[in-house]
Write an enzyme that holds these catalytic residues in place. Structure first.
Site, mmCIF file in Angstrom:
data_model
loop_
_atom_site.group_PDB
_atom_site.id
_atom_site.type_symbol
_atom_site.label_atom_id
_atom_site.label_comp_id
_atom_site.label_asym_id
_atom_site.label_seq_id
_atom_site.Cartn_x
_atom_site.Cartn_y
_atom_site.Cartn_z
ATOM 1 N N LYS A 191 0.835 -1.203 0.000
ATOM 2 C CA LYS A 191 0.000 0.000 0.000
ATOM 3 C C LYS A 191 0.875 1.260 0.000
ATOM 4 O O LYS A 191 2.098 1.165 0.044
ATOM 5 C CB LYS A 191 -0.957 -0.040 1.196
ATOM 6 C CG LYS A 191 -1.786 -1.328 1.254
ATOM 7 C CD LYS A 191 -2.688 -1.523 0.027
ATOM 8 C CE LYS A 191 -3.119 -2.960 -0.182
ATOM 9 N NZ LYS A 191 -4.207 -3.431 0.644
HETATM 10 C C1 LIG Z 1 -5.153 -4.548 0.925
HETATM 11 C C2 LIG Z 1 -6.600 -4.344 0.898
HETATM 12 C C3 LIG Z 1 -7.415 -4.648 1.987
HETATM 13 C C4 LIG Z 1 -6.910 -5.363 3.206
HETATM 14 O O1 LIG Z 1 -5.805 -4.760 3.804
HETATM 15 P P1 LIG Z 1 -4.945 -5.599 4.867
HETATM 16 O O2 LIG Z 1 -4.222 -4.527 5.634
HETATM 17 O O3 LIG Z 1 -4.015 -6.454 4.070
HETATM 18 O O4 LIG Z 1 -5.859 -6.375 5.703
HETATM 19 C C5 LIG Z 1 -8.758 -4.349 1.902
HETATM 20 N N1 LIG Z 1 -9.283 -3.802 0.801
HETATM 21 C C6 LIG Z 1 -8.540 -3.510 -0.287
HETATM 22 C C7 LIG Z 1 -9.184 -2.887 -1.480
HETATM 23 C C8 LIG Z 1 -7.182 -3.798 -0.278
HETATM 24 O O5 LIG Z 1 -6.463 -3.555 -1.363
#
Ligand SMILES: *Cc1c(COP(=O)(O)O)cnc(C)c1O
Length: 384
Positions: A191
């Site tokens: 992210k």
């Molecule tokens: C990565 C992601 C999540 C979950 O995030 P985590 O921190 O890995 O639990 C939820 N929604 C979207 C759209 C994502 O890309």
């Protein structure tokens, strides 16, 4: 590994990569040496920084965005018999967390251009059981926030924005998470900023934030006599201080990371020119924080599969991903009766999407390399 004309191998380009500087490495060592390594002063500092960043709204951190989404549903009292509307084209966490509360995930299709939840389709799915909308800001492109909140308010629905991909994104100049109802961010390494694993919720009231603290830590409430009471069946999803320390330093570089992503994407739009052509993602405006760049492959004009194309790119030193499969067609959600053809746009994106390398430490020449490789691969794979 592919070689340059000097014979030196070119480095592999993964589709995502975190930026960890020496300052961050040292800060983590300091936090470890302090011996206060689970939730403590660094978590409080990170939450305060996230709160300042989002217009002084209440913020709490978690071990992941998945955990944050679950707590968001729980603090809103979502329970068996309730329905929550979400897009079919997003990550699995959304439907899974709704299901874990006992509520029913109700999928709708996405807009083929923005790849965000189609709000008219969502309106058609609202019933007397609907409690909340859970849209995703796809790849960091904000959903139409005016239309989203107009719909929610006209039906008395709560909103949990899945902003996992959208930290730093802006709608009409305002940061996602700085207004609206609840918003959930992810700090997974792929992210826009990372805490290794981690997530955060921005709340519309301090009361909800305090309730969320219970759900993230055993349901514990402290009594005046020094003992503990349990007031809800809480889980355990508190962020450790080591992660929060990293998050503080990552947040300081967020604007720089976002600008860099935007520059690299501008280069993709300039250079990506294949025969047959791909469908490029919506450009959005300067409020798009570009977590990933995912064209749709012209598979109908190729005699190779997406997997073949991904393998051919891999041989050229280029990593790719798939964001995302269509959630309603997974085994878990087919069991609710969903089938192929229910959501054509989500299904088409699921079939054709390919995520190309994009991360702040990439160079423009890396983007050029990806563009050349994709041009070569699609030329080789095209139907004659
Ligand atoms: C990565 C992601 C999540 C979950 O995030 P985590 O921190 O890995 O639990 C939820 N929604 C979207 C759209 C994502 O890309």
């Amino acid at each position: 590994m592919p070689a340059t004309d000097t014979g030196r191998p070119l480095p592999f380009l993964p589709f995502a990569r975190p930026t960890i500087d020496e300052n961050m490495v040292e800060a983590l060592s300091d936090t470890l040496r302090s011996l206060w390594i689970t939730s403590g002063p660094q978590v409080l500092a990170f939450e305060a920084a996230l709160s300042r960043h989002h217009g002084d709204r209440p913020v709490r951190t978690f071990t992941s965005a998945t955990a944050a989404l679950e707590v968001a549903l729980l603090v809103l009292g979502i329970e068996p018999g309730d329905e929550v509307i979400l897009p079919a084209q997003t990550f699995f966490s959304c439907a899974n967390m709704i299901t874990r509360t006992g509520a029913r995930p109700v999928f709708v299709d996405v807009d083929p251009v923005t790849r965000n939840m189609n709000l008219e389709a969502a309106r058609d799915k609202i019933t007397s059981r609907t409690r909340a909308l859970m849209p995703t800001h796809f790849a960091g492109l904000p959903l139409d926030m005016d239309a989203l909140y107009a719909l929610a308010e006209s039906h008395g629905l709560r909103v949990i924005e899945d902003a996992a991909l959208a930290i730093g994104s802006r709608w009409k100049g305002r940061l996602i998470g700085s207004f609206g109802d609840l918003a959930s961010f992810s700090f997974h390494p792929n992210k826009n900023i990372t805490t290794i694993e981690g997530g955060a919720l921005v709340f519309s009231s301090e009361e909800l934030a305090v309730r969320a603290e219970k759900f993230r830590f055993h349901g514990i409430s402290r009594l005046p006599d020094g003992t503990r009471d349990v007031v809800v069946p809480g889980g355990k999803s508190n962020m450790p201080d080591v992660n929060a320390r990293l998050g503080l330093l990552q947040l300081e570089r967020l604007d720089e990371f976002t600008r860099r992503r935007q520059q690299l994407v501008a280069r993709y739009f300039e250079c990506l020119d294949t025969d047959p052509p791909c469908i490029l993602p919506a450009r959005g405006d300067e409020g798009h924080s570009w977590n990933f760049f995912a064209p749709l492959l012209p598979l109908e004009r190729l005699n190779r599969s997406r997997k073949d194309v991904m393998d051919m790119l891999h041989q050229r030193g280029i990593g790719t991903g798939i964001s995302y499969e269509a959630t309603h067609l997974t085994t878990q959600y087919r069991a609710l009766g969903y089938r192929e053809g229910d959501f054509p746009h989500s299904e088409r994106i699921a079939r054709e999407t390919i995520t190309l390398p994009l991360y702040p430490s990439m160079h423009e020449t890396d983007v050029d390399r990806v563009c050349v490789a994709l041009r070569e691969v699609l030329h080789e794979a095209r139907k004659k």
